[in-house]
Design a protein around this motif. Structure first.
Motif, short mmCIF file in Angstrom:
data_model
loop_
_atom_site.label_atom_id
_atom_site.label_comp_id
_atom_site.label_asym_id
_atom_site.label_seq_id
_atom_site.Cartn_x
_atom_site.Cartn_y
_atom_site.Cartn_z
N THR A 161 0.86 -1.17 0.00
CA THR A 161 0.00 0.00 0.00
C THR A 161 0.90 1.23 0.00
O THR A 161 2.13 1.12 -0.03
N ASP A 162 0.29 2.40 0.07
CA ASP A 162 1.10 3.62 0.17
C ASP A 162 1.85 3.70 1.49
O ASP A 162 2.83 4.43 1.60
N ASP A 163 1.38 2.95 2.51
CA ASP A 163 1.96 3.06 3.83
C ASP A 163 2.91 1.92 4.20
O ASP A 163 3.77 2.08 5.07
N HIS A 164 2.75 0.76 3.60
CA HIS A 164 3.64 -0.34 3.95
C HIS A 164 3.64 -1.41 2.86
O HIS A 164 2.73 -1.49 2.04
N ALA A 165 4.70 -2.22 2.89
CA ALA A 165 4.80 -3.38 2.00
C ALA A 165 5.31 -4.55 2.82
O ALA A 165 6.11 -4.37 3.74
N VAL A 166 4.84 -5.75 2.48
CA VAL A 166 5.14 -6.94 3.26
C VAL A 166 5.62 -8.05 2.33
O VAL A 166 4.92 -8.39 1.36
N MET A 167 6.79 -8.63 2.65
CA MET A 167 7.35 -9.72 1.86
C MET A 167 7.73 -10.87 2.79
O MET A 167 7.97 -10.66 3.98
N ARG A 168 7.82 -12.08 2.22
CA ARG A 168 8.30 -13.23 2.97
C ARG A 168 8.94 -14.22 2.02
O ARG A 168 8.63 -14.24 0.83
N SER A 169 9.82 -15.04 2.54
CA SER A 169 10.41 -16.09 1.73
C SER A 169 9.34 -16.84 0.95
O SER A 169 8.25 -17.12 1.46
N ALA A 170 9.65 -17.18 -0.30
CA ALA A 170 8.70 -17.91 -1.13
C ALA A 170 8.35 -19.27 -0.54
O ALA A 170 7.32 -19.87 -0.91
N LYS A 171 9.17 -19.77 0.39
CA LYS A 171 8.88 -21.05 1.03
C LYS A 171 7.89 -20.91 2.19
O LYS A 171 7.53 -21.90 2.82
N GLY A 172 7.49 -19.68 2.49
CA GLY A 172 6.47 -19.46 3.51
C GLY A 172 6.92 -19.74 4.92
O GLY A 172 6.12 -20.11 5.78
N VAL A 173 8.21 -19.53 5.19
CA VAL A 173 8.75 -19.76 6.53
C VAL A 173 9.59 -18.56 6.94
O VAL A 173 9.97 -17.73 6.12
N GLY A 174 9.89 -18.49 8.23
CA GLY A 174 10.75 -17.43 8.74
C GLY A 174 10.04 -16.10 8.89
O GLY A 174 8.82 -15.98 8.70
N PRO A 175 10.80 -15.06 9.23
CA PRO A 175 10.20 -13.74 9.45
C PRO A 175 9.83 -13.05 8.15
O PRO A 175 10.28 -13.43 7.06
N TYR A 176 9.02 -12.03 8.27
CA TYR A 176 8.66 -11.18 7.15
C TYR A 176 9.68 -10.06 7.00
O TYR A 176 10.40 -9.73 7.95
N LEU A 177 9.74 -9.47 5.82
CA LEU A 177 10.48 -8.24 5.56
C LEU A 177 9.44 -7.19 5.22
O LEU A 177 8.64 -7.37 4.29
N GLU A 178 9.45 -6.09 5.98
CA GLU A 178 8.41 -5.09 5.83
C GLU A 178 9.03 -3.71 5.61
O GLU A 178 10.06 -3.39 6.21
N PHE A 179 8.39 -2.92 4.77
CA PHE A 179 8.81 -1.55 4.50
C PHE A 179 7.71 -0.63 4.99
O PHE A 179 6.56 -0.72 4.56
N LEU A 180 8.07 0.25 5.92
CA LEU A 180 7.10 1.09 6.61
C LEU A 180 7.33 2.55 6.26
O LEU A 180 8.44 3.07 6.42
N ARG A 181 6.29 3.20 5.81
CA ARG A 181 6.39 4.61 5.43
C ARG A 181 6.61 5.47 6.67
O ARG A 181 5.85 5.41 7.64
N THR A 182 7.66 6.27 6.65
CA THR A 182 7.96 7.18 7.75
C THR A 182 8.40 8.52 7.18
O THR A 182 8.95 8.58 6.08
#
Length: 245
Positions: A161-182
């Motif tokens: 979205t305009d405020d955040h983006a969320v990614m994760r390993s394609a294997k669906g495990v482990g933590p997410y990587l997130e980009f937060l608008r600041t």
């Protein structure tokens, strides 16, 4: 070709002490590849594996002067778990932190060297991540960051979205990587940054060229004495491109 996020890199005045703190928090093992370097990963872990994003802590004399643009979010399973975790973290040496968050359901804390992190309230999204729910990167344009990192890595983009983006390993495990608008601009070298690694058999020079074509830039530092490559993403956040493996 593609890379994947394998670890985060933290700078510290005392890498050993900070390593002991985070190892105790996460229940991870401690190793060292040399003086001034403390390596943390789950016990019995076969690096690299998307089930965990490891932590390398590197000794540096420069003091922390601004809020970090990269931080960890820790997951909890209940309100009681969140309260217990906050209490345990304080016993280990963490302190409450005010980054202007106001009245929020999560708790912002700082580790013994002042690195901010969040202890989240229970959220269904993070039920299967382990204690590290997400690696969070501050940015001004989450959509642009998602475009770059979505091409740079083979991780799956779950939401943008305009405020955040969320990614994760394609294997669906482990933590997410997130980009937060600041609103805060980047002003100094990031004391916490991402390390990415191509897959075994990939060509490192070709991968560097591919990342540059996507928008990565040269951060303008002397790299003559290091075997990896330091680049910056389109918002100037430094990251390391490690050798294939």
């Amino acid at each position: 070709m593609a890379t994947r996020l394998v670890q985060i890199n933290m700078k510290a005045r005392d890498d050993s002490a900070l390593g002991r703190f985070w190892a105790e928090v996460l229940g991870w093992g401690i190793d060292s590849e040399g003086p001034g370097v403390t390596n943390l990963e789950p016990v019995g872990f076969a690096y690299p594996d998307p089930a965990a994003v490891c932590i390398d802590i590197i000794a540096r004399p420069e003091p922390k002067t601004v809020k970090n643009r990269v931080h960890l979010d820790l997951a909890t399973t209940s309100a009681a778990h969140q309260a217990d975790l906050v209490a345990r973290l304080q016993v280990l040496g963490a302190t409450p932190a005010d980054v202007g968050q106001g009245d929020v359901p999560w708790t912002v804390m700082a580790d013994p060297e002042g690195n901010e992190f969040c202890v989240l309230e229970p959220r269904p999204l993070y039920q299967d991540t382990g204690l590290i729910a997400a690696v969070v990167v501050d940015c001004t344009d989450p959509r642009a960051m998602a475009r770059f990192w979505g091409e740079a890595m083979d991780w799956t983009l779950h939401e943008v979205t305009d405020d955040h983006a969320v990614m994760r390993s394609a294997k669906g495990v482990g933590p997410y990587l997130e980009f937060l608008r600041t609103p805060d601009p980047k002003t100094v070298w990031n004391r916490v940054h991402l390390d990415v690694r191509p897959y075994r058999g990939d060509d490192l020079a070709a991968e560097e060229a591919r990342l540059r074509a996507l928008g990565a830039t040269d951060p303008g530092i002397d790299q003559s004495d290091i075997p990896w490559t330091v680049l910056a993403d389109p918002e100037g956040n430094e990251f390391c491109l490690l050798g294939p493996g």
